[in-house]
Design a protein around this motif. Structure first.
Motif, PDB file in Angstrom:
ATOM      1  N   ALA A  41      71.408  10.203  31.792  1.00 22.05           N
ATOM      2  CA  ALA A  41      71.923   9.958  30.441  1.00 22.05           C
ATOM      3  C   ALA A  41      70.885  10.337  29.386  1.00 22.05           C
ATOM      4  O   ALA A  41      71.222  10.915  28.345  1.00 22.05           O
ATOM      5  N   ILE A  42      69.619  10.038  29.653  1.00 19.67           N
ATOM      6  CA  ILE A  42      68.547  10.413  28.722  1.00 19.67           C
ATOM      7  C   ILE A  42      68.440  11.935  28.636  1.00 19.67           C
ATOM      8  O   ILE A  42      68.342  12.508  27.542  1.00 19.67           O
ATOM      9  N   LEU A  43      68.475  12.593  29.775  1.00 21.71           N
ATOM     10  CA  LEU A  43      68.382  14.054  29.789  1.00 21.71           C
ATOM     11  C   LEU A  43      69.568  14.689  29.066  1.00 21.71           C
ATOM     12  O   LEU A  43      69.399  15.678  28.340  1.00 21.71           O
ATOM     13  N   GLU A  44      70.744  14.139  29.235  1.00 20.36           N
ATOM     14  CA  GLU A  44      71.937  14.649  28.560  1.00 20.36           C
ATOM     15  C   GLU A  44      71.819  14.457  27.047  1.00 20.36           C
ATOM     16  O   GLU A  44      72.158  15.344  26.269  1.00 20.36           O
ATOM     17  N   PHE A  52      64.399  12.932  20.831  1.00 17.09           N
ATOM     18  CA  PHE A  52      64.428  11.616  20.213  1.00 17.09           C
ATOM     19  C   PHE A  52      63.431  11.638  19.062  1.00 17.09           C
ATOM     20  O   PHE A  52      62.271  11.988  19.256  1.00 17.09           O
ATOM     21  N   LYS A  53      63.858  11.253  17.876  1.00 14.44           N
ATOM     22  CA  LYS A  53      62.922  11.199  16.740  1.00 14.44           C
ATOM     23  C   LYS A  53      61.960  10.025  16.894  1.00 14.44           C
ATOM     24  O   LYS A  53      60.795  10.111  16.509  1.00 14.44           O
ATOM     25  N   LYS A  59      68.289   3.628  22.029  1.00  9.71           N
ATOM     26  CA  LYS A  59      69.428   2.700  21.981  1.00  9.71           C
ATOM     27  C   LYS A  59      70.741   3.436  21.742  1.00  9.71           C
ATOM     28  O   LYS A  59      71.808   2.881  21.982  1.00  9.71           O
ATOM     29  N   ASN A  60      70.686   4.680  21.302  1.00  6.90           N
ATOM     30  CA  ASN A  60      71.894   5.490  21.105  1.00  6.90           C
ATOM     31  C   ASN A  60      72.445   6.039  22.419  1.00  6.90           C
ATOM     32  O   ASN A  60      73.546   6.582  22.448  1.00  6.90           O
ATOM     33  N   PHE A  68      66.424  -3.641  26.740  1.00 12.41           N
ATOM     34  CA  PHE A  68      65.672  -2.590  27.424  1.00 12.41           C
ATOM     35  C   PHE A  68      64.474  -2.171  26.586  1.00 12.41           C
ATOM     36  O   PHE A  68      63.357  -2.045  27.080  1.00 12.41           O
ATOM     37  N   LEU A  69      64.709  -1.966  25.303  1.00 17.10           N
ATOM     38  CA  LEU A  69      63.642  -1.512  24.413  1.00 17.10           C
ATOM     39  C   LEU A  69      62.535  -2.552  24.297  1.00 17.10           C
ATOM     40  O   LEU A  69      61.350  -2.219  24.328  1.00 17.10           O
TER      41      LEU A  69
END
Length: 83
Positions: A41-44, A52-53, A59-60, A68-69
């Protein structure tokens, strides 16, 4: 070769944060609470949004939230990128 890769990932986690803009799937899966599906999901997300800025932007991604954060923020970083 896999053993060497695992050792390098483990050393990275001991000595530095995982860069969510540059980490590969194996490195992402070393983050507490991240398995194969969440790493994908992160890679996608990176594929669709370039990067990621901020670390908080994770969280998006579906499956990642405030808890998690809170648990992982000190082990994560988001390097600068060009959009």
């Amino acid at each position: 070769m896999k053993l060497l890769s695992v050792l390098l990932v483990g050393a990275t986690l001991c000595f530095g944060a995982v860069d969510i803009n540059k980490a590969d799937k194996a490195q992402l899966m070393e983050i507490k609470g991240v398995g194969e599906a969440k790493a994908n999901a992160i890679l996608e997300y990176r594929k669709e949004h370039k990067c990621f800025k901020t670390v908080e932007e994770i969280k998006n991604v579906k499956g990642f939230g405030v808890k998690f954060l809170e648990k992982n923020k000190s082990n994560l970083e988001a390097s600068s990128c060009k959009k």
